[in-house]
Design a protein around this motif. Structure first.
Motif, PDB file in Angstrom:
ATOM      1  N   GLN A  80     -13.674   1.899  -0.414  1.00 45.74           N
ATOM      2  CA  GLN A  80     -13.296   1.245  -1.657  1.00 45.74           C
ATOM      3  C   GLN A  80     -12.005   0.449  -1.505  1.00 45.74           C
ATOM      4  O   GLN A  80     -11.857  -0.638  -2.068  1.00 45.74           O
ATOM      5  CB  GLN A  80     -13.174   2.289  -2.769  1.00 45.74           C
ATOM      6  N   ALA A  81     -11.048   0.984  -0.747  1.00 41.13           N
ATOM      7  CA  ALA A  81      -9.830   0.215  -0.479  1.00 41.13           C
ATOM      8  C   ALA A  81     -10.168  -1.063   0.279  1.00 41.13           C
ATOM      9  O   ALA A  81      -9.584  -2.130   0.030  1.00 41.13           O
ATOM     10  CB  ALA A  81      -8.840   1.068   0.307  1.00 41.13           C
ATOM     11  N   TYR A 133      -5.480   3.509   5.849  1.00 41.96           N
ATOM     12  CA  TYR A 133      -6.358   3.825   4.722  1.00 41.96           C
ATOM     13  C   TYR A 133      -7.013   2.556   4.174  1.00 41.96           C
ATOM     14  O   TYR A 133      -8.150   2.591   3.705  1.00 41.96           O
ATOM     15  CB  TYR A 133      -5.528   4.505   3.632  1.00 41.96           C
ATOM     16  N   ALA A 134      -6.299   1.449   4.251  1.00 38.07           N
ATOM     17  CA  ALA A 134      -6.833   0.196   3.744  1.00 38.07           C
ATOM     18  C   ALA A 134      -8.103  -0.220   4.470  1.00 38.07           C
ATOM     19  O   ALA A 134      -8.933  -0.947   3.921  1.00 38.07           O
ATOM     20  CB  ALA A 134      -5.780  -0.904   3.863  1.00 38.07           C
ATOM     21  N   GLU A 169      -0.487   4.125   0.333  1.00 37.72           N
ATOM     22  CA  GLU A 169      -1.169   4.983   1.296  1.00 37.72           C
ATOM     23  C   GLU A 169      -0.760   4.579   2.721  1.00 37.72           C
ATOM     24  O   GLU A 169      -0.153   3.537   2.934  1.00 37.72           O
ATOM     25  CB  GLU A 169      -2.690   4.831   1.160  1.00 37.72           C
ATOM     26  N   ASP A 172     -10.947   3.549   4.214  1.00 39.74           N
ATOM     27  CA  ASP A 172     -11.577   3.905   2.946  1.00 39.74           C
ATOM     28  C   ASP A 172     -12.463   2.750   2.469  1.00 39.74           C
ATOM     29  O   ASP A 172     -11.989   1.617   2.324  1.00 39.74           O
ATOM     30  CB  ASP A 172     -10.507   4.199   1.891  1.00 39.74           C
ATOM     31  N   PHE A 209     -11.429  -3.585  -2.149  1.00 39.44           N
ATOM     32  CA  PHE A 209     -10.320  -4.160  -2.908  1.00 39.44           C
ATOM     33  C   PHE A 209      -9.626  -5.245  -2.092  1.00 39.44           C
ATOM     34  O   PHE A 209      -9.373  -6.353  -2.587  1.00 39.44           O
ATOM     35  CB  PHE A 209      -9.333  -3.057  -3.275  1.00 39.44           C
ATOM     36  N   TRP A 255      -1.423  -1.560  -4.571  1.00 41.87           N
ATOM     37  CA  TRP A 255      -2.428  -0.516  -4.729  1.00 41.87           C
ATOM     38  C   TRP A 255      -1.829   0.567  -5.620  1.00 41.87           C
ATOM     39  O   TRP A 255      -0.622   0.802  -5.607  1.00 41.87           O
ATOM     40  CB  TRP A 255      -2.790   0.038  -3.358  1.00 41.87           C
ATOM     41  N   PHE A 315       0.834  -1.190   0.000  1.00 45.69           N
ATOM     42  CA  PHE A 315       0.000   0.000   0.000  1.00 45.69           C
ATOM     43  C   PHE A 315       0.872   1.244   0.000  1.00 45.69           C
ATOM     44  O   PHE A 315       1.713   1.426   0.872  1.00 45.69           O
ATOM     45  CB  PHE A 315      -0.926   0.028   1.222  1.00 45.69           C
TER      46      PHE A 315
END
Length: 349
Positions: free
Chosen positions: A84-85, A78-79, A74, A82, A88, A129, A72
């Motif tokens: 959307q993350a 954030y994983a 980020e 977020d 994923f 990512w 990542f």
């Protein structure tokens, strides 16, 4: 009172041998890639310090660790923060469960040790990512013999890429929003790895952004604005540091002096659009919003958005990283969805 001895790490071995952590790792995992004298120095340092590869070393004898590394760019939180993350990662995890693989997070910090930290991981392949073209981790993974796949790009020889046609999708959604004759403002993802938030105009944006997703969407928005007969050079653009509702709200407040009653807020994600909507609800109730990801919250509040099935992208990336014999790059189809606003109280919140 007895004290526990600190466990010796590969970094300690590298320091004793006078080599990088990556070289020390290769001395154990890929000895053919290390000069004999260097390899002997690393092993001698390991013996002096009492370092043992343990279970990882035993796994590497068979050539497999049964671990997939997720990189990542980020901040690691954030994983999970977020939506959307998280989708994923859920897709990646699904494939790992189906294939009996473990999942190892490999966070980066934006420092010189990132590449060594990632390459030293005992994993069979990498899922990345989306990141910037100048991210040194990207080049390091591309040169590593282990298979890898990246969501969103950049495209790089040796790394399979799973993404959408962000340019065409951005052009389509912005063109649809501009048919109503509204005046656009844009809320953009970061332009580079410095992640500096600011309010600017199309004229002051760089010719291209090293983040491929940001670059493609900005190009699509610009084309739509120009096709509508409007000026891209004077179009206000707020750049955020992170993809969060808080950043979207801050961007909207920075854009507020440029907004009229007919404003069209073109945001690169539903999270940014939702934050902007919350910040402008009282002062600009007639503003319209475009987003990306077609999130349930966005649809519920009437935000027109691009579908972005990140769970499927996560699954595909994991499949490619675990079985590189499959076909490489894959374009993910997209559509535009229009939300239906539900007024939850007298203010639409």
């Amino acid at each position: 009172m007895p004290t526990s001895r600190r466990r010796v790490t590969l970094k300690d071995v590298a320091a004793r041998a006078g080599v990088s952590p990556m070289t020390a790792s290769y001395a154990f995992t890929r000895p053919a890639r290390v000069a004999a004298a260097t390899r002997e120095r690393v092993h001698r340092a390991a013996g002096e310090l009492g370092y043992r590869p343990d279970a990882v070393g035993r796994a590497l004898k068979s050539g497999r660790t049964q671990q997939l590394g997720v990189v990542f760019s980020e901040h690691l939180t954030y994983a999970f923060d977020d939506p959307q993350a998280a989708q994923f990662l859920a897709g990646v995890a699904e494939i790992c469960v189906e294939e009996g693989q473990g999942l190892t997070f490999l966070p980066t910090r934006g420092d010189a040790a990132d590449a060594d930290r990632v390459l030293s991981a005992a994993v069979d392949g990498f899922v990345l990512w989306t990141t910037a073209e100048d991210d040194p981790v990207l080049a390091a993974v591309a040169d590593d013999p282990r298979p890898a796949a990246i969501q969103g790009g950049p495209r790089r020889q040796g790394i399979a890429c799973v993404t959408q046609d962000d340019y065409r999708a951005a052009l389509a959604i912005a063109a649809q929003g501009l048919r109503e004759g509204r005046t656009p403002v844009v809320i953009s993802f970061p332009l580079d790895r410095r992640r500096e938030p600011r309010v600017t105009t199309g004229a002051d944006l760089p010719p291209r952004a090293p983040f491929p997703v940001t670059d493609a969407r900005l190009r699509g928005y610009r084309a739509a604005v120009q096709q509508a007969g409007l000026s891209w050079t004077t179009t206000p653009v707020a750049v955020v540091a992170r993809n969060t509702q808080r950043d979207g709200a801050e961007a909207a407040r920075g854009l507020a002096p440029h907004l009229g009653a007919d404003a069209l807020v073109v945001a690169m994600s539903d999270e940014l659009a939702l934050g902007a909507r919350q910040a402008l609800l009282d002062t600009h109730p007639e503003a319209a919003y475009l987003g990306w990801d077609a999130s349930p919250a966005g649809r519920r509040l009437g935000i027109t958005s691009v579908t972005n099935p990140l769970r499927e992208q996560g699954r595909r990336c994991a499949q490619l990283a675990l079985d590189p014999g499959q076909a490489g790059d894959r374009a993910i189809p997209w559509t535009i969805t229009r939300g239906h606003e539900q007024h939850l109280d007298d203010h639409g919140r």
